[in-house]
Design an enzyme around this catalytic site. Structure first.
Site, mmCIF file in Angstrom:
data_model
loop_
_atom_site.group_PDB
_atom_site.id
_atom_site.type_symbol
_atom_site.label_atom_id
_atom_site.label_comp_id
_atom_site.label_asym_id
_atom_site.label_seq_id
_atom_site.Cartn_x
_atom_site.Cartn_y
_atom_site.Cartn_z
ATOM 1 N N ASP A 134 0.866 -1.317 -0.139
ATOM 2 C CA ASP A 134 -0.140 0.186 0.077
ATOM 3 C C ASP A 134 0.972 1.421 0.040
ATOM 4 O O ASP A 134 2.128 1.212 0.386
ATOM 5 C CB ASP A 134 -0.833 -0.140 1.224
ATOM 6 C CG ASP A 134 -0.373 -0.003 2.690
ATOM 7 O OD1 ASP A 134 0.625 -0.805 2.672
ATOM 8 O OD2 ASP A 134 -0.988 0.922 3.467
ATOM 9 N N GLU A 198 0.588 -1.094 5.654
ATOM 10 C CA GLU A 198 1.347 -0.644 6.495
ATOM 11 C C GLU A 198 1.242 0.684 6.750
ATOM 12 O O GLU A 198 1.498 1.150 7.898
ATOM 13 C CB GLU A 198 2.708 -0.986 5.921
ATOM 14 C CG GLU A 198 3.934 -0.570 6.662
ATOM 15 C CD GLU A 198 4.440 0.824 6.629
ATOM 16 O OE1 GLU A 198 5.267 1.355 7.443
ATOM 17 O OE2 GLU A 198 3.855 1.805 5.766
HETATM 18 ZN ZN LIG Z 1 6.749 2.125 3.970
#
Ligand SMILES: [Zn+2]
Ligand SMILES: *[C@@H]1O[C@H](CO)[C@@H](O)[C@H](O)[C@H]1NC(C)=O
Ligand SMILES: *[C@@H]1O[C@H](CO)[C@@H](O)[C@H](O)[C@H]1NC(C)=O
Length: 511
Positions: A134, A198
């Protein structure tokens, strides 16, 4: 001798001795750089030589990965269409990875990925490589090229994710694809984890990859995640580019401060309202930095490893931190980026109050974001904050917090650290390597139950002007930079096949 002469005499003698001690330490300081005379076995068997066709393909595949807008918009909103598409994409472009009998592939929580690669020697403890798919949001505004175009300009590929973290993600899988196509069979088993959230703390992706492995009783030799990089012209006094391997990560506190006062008409106000009370409290916090912890975290390892590389007279200072540590601490606190290495930082990030121009506000609330130095705990920082606020009308509550991640070993017998260091030296022979404190946050914190040795490093060159590109405008990576990322992982996977570190060999110093 009269007393004055005697004092001068002893003073001069003491000074001479001190200077002698400082200089002897400076020029005999052991920074560990001459360790490992033995050879690395079995070492790199399949060396990297990309054909022109392979280079074209790996660049095109990287650009296409940038073009899928896998954005985490907020804690609860992501582009799930893109997350799904990304999974389909890696299954398509890495056919050897997805068909090899050595690789077991699983999808975790719909959009995250876990690869288990079986090594031939089950006695060797496995390790893990981690990355995330992401990215943070980006709009076309103010970018030189659209952020999801993957366009190439003057030797650079631009786009959101080029250095956070699709370069590592694609680099790892590309390296494995390359090795498998050449018949490589690892000796040491390893895992590749790819999280999908994340940027919003990895609470679904990384967390469940970790718990899946924990439930299987997996224990890792080490884990390598994104984090620090190869810094050039970033550390003043050091000319060579320096790779810092993050061995420790700061803790995190989102602290809510609030005040309630009686609402009423603003035409006959009391001496203070909740806005004034809270403003004073947060202003005290901003004006009172928490104490310097310099020398009590991984930042000490950085200076010890690099001490002899500083130019004179900084080398004398750095090799004699027993004497100069408070001086160095005062120099480091002058710049925000180095100040963050030596203390728990205090950032006032939100302030909310008021409902109407002529109404006294019933409440005020502020959020203070503290990043906790590894020598402190969340609890200790909370006590310090309360003693600085020192106002009973201000309620202090933790909204979200975690302690700093304990330091991983960077000693001469730390297999993970030395394997990463050896690989850096393979690909970038002229850089210095040292441990460091990572001031950001990464998915690796979810893996603490699986290993003590977590390292945070991405094999890319970073210059001061690149700082604003992270999560900012015109994020980019050079073409050769991306090729080096792939080469790095091709070497790393093979270097990690060693049974153990080569014999240590220390030269004796001659004065
Ligand atoms: Zn990162
Ligand atoms: C989500 O991703 C898809 C591609 O997978 C893209 O077509 C779409 O525009 C994206 N939506 C947003 C809001 O960015
Ligand atoms: C570590 O394991 C314990 C016990 O299973 C669990 O409660 C804890 O949440 C785990 N920690 C992390 C960071 O996953």
């Amino acid at each position: 001798m009269n007393q004055v002469v005697r004092a001068v005499y002893w003073g001069a003698l003491a000074m001479t001795c001190l200077v002698a001690v400082l200089l002897v330490r400076t020029y005999t300081f052991d920074d560990g750089s001459h360790l490992f005379a033995g050879s690395w076995e079995p070492g790199v068997q399949i060396d990297v030589s990309f054909s022109d066709q392979e280079r074209r393909v790996l660049l095109e595949e990287f650009k296409d990965a940038i073009r899928i807008p896998t954005v985490s918009f907020s804690q609860t909103k992501a582009n799930t269409t893109a997350l799904q598409e990304f999974g389909d994409y890696i299954r398509k472009v890495f056919p050897a990875v997805h068909s090899s009998h050595l690789v077991h592939y699983e999808v975790i929580e719909k959009y995250s990925h876990l690869f288990t690669i079986s090594g031939s020697n089950r006695a060797l403890q496995p390790y893990m490589l981690l990355a995330h798919l992401d990215v943070v949001p980006a709009t076309d505004e103010d970018w030189d090229v659209p952020p999801f175009s993957g366009e190439e300009v003057n030797g650079f590929i631009y786009g959101r994710g080029t250095v956070d973290d699709k370069h590592c993600l694609m680099g790892i899988l590309q390296a494995l694809e390359y090795l498998l196509q050449r018949g490589y069979e690892p000796r040491r088993s390893f895992y590749i984890g790819i999280g999908h959230d994340e940027e919003i703390q990895g609470l679904v992706g990384a967390k469940n990859i970790a718990s899946t492995l924990q439930a299987r009783g997996v224990s890792l030799s080490f884990l390598l995640d994104e984090g620090m990089m190869i810094f050039e012209d970033v550390i003043s006094g050091i000319k060579k580019p320096t790779a810092l391997i993050g061995t420790s990560e700061k803790g995190y506190i989102a602290l809510a401060l609030s005040v309630k006062t009686k609402p009423g008409h603003s035409s006959f106000p009391p001496p203070v309202t909740c806005i004034g009370i809270l403003a004073e409290a947060v202003s005290r916090l901003e004006r009172t930095p928490l104490p310097s912890m310099f020398g009590r975290g991984a930042e000490l390892g950085t200076f010890e490893h690099l001490a002899t590389q500083f130019s004179f007279p900084l080398n004398v200072v750095m090799t004699n931190l027993w004497l100069f540590s408070s001086l160095v601490s005062r120099i480091l606190e002058r710049k925000p980026a180095t100040n963050a290495l030596i203390r728990t930082t205090t950032a006032l990030t939100m302030f909310e109050s008021g409902i109407k121009t002529n109404v006294l506000p019933p409440s005020a609330k502020a959020i203070v974001n503290l990043r906790v130095h590894p020598a402190q705990t969340v609890k200790e920082v909370l006590h310090l904050v309360q003693s600085i606020v020192a106002d009973e009308r201000v309620k202090v509550e933790i909204e979200d917090a975690y302690n700093p991640i304990p330091s991983s070993s960077y000693s001469t017998d730390a297999f993970g650290f030395q394997t990463v260091k050896k690989t850096i030296k393979d690909i970038f022979p002229d850089v210095l390597v040292a441990p460091g404190l990572f001031i950001g946050a990464s998915d690796s914190k979810h893996f603490q139950n699986l290993t003590k040795d977590i390292y945070r490093f991405a094999p890319v060159l970073f210059k001061p002007e690149d700082l604003s590109r992270f999560h900012g405008l015109n994020e980019r990576i050079s073409i050769t930079g991306y090729e080096d990322v792939v080469k790095f992982y091709i070497h790393l996977i093979q270097n990690a096949d060693a049974d153990k570190l080569p014999g240590l060999h220390k030269q004796s110093h001659e004065l």
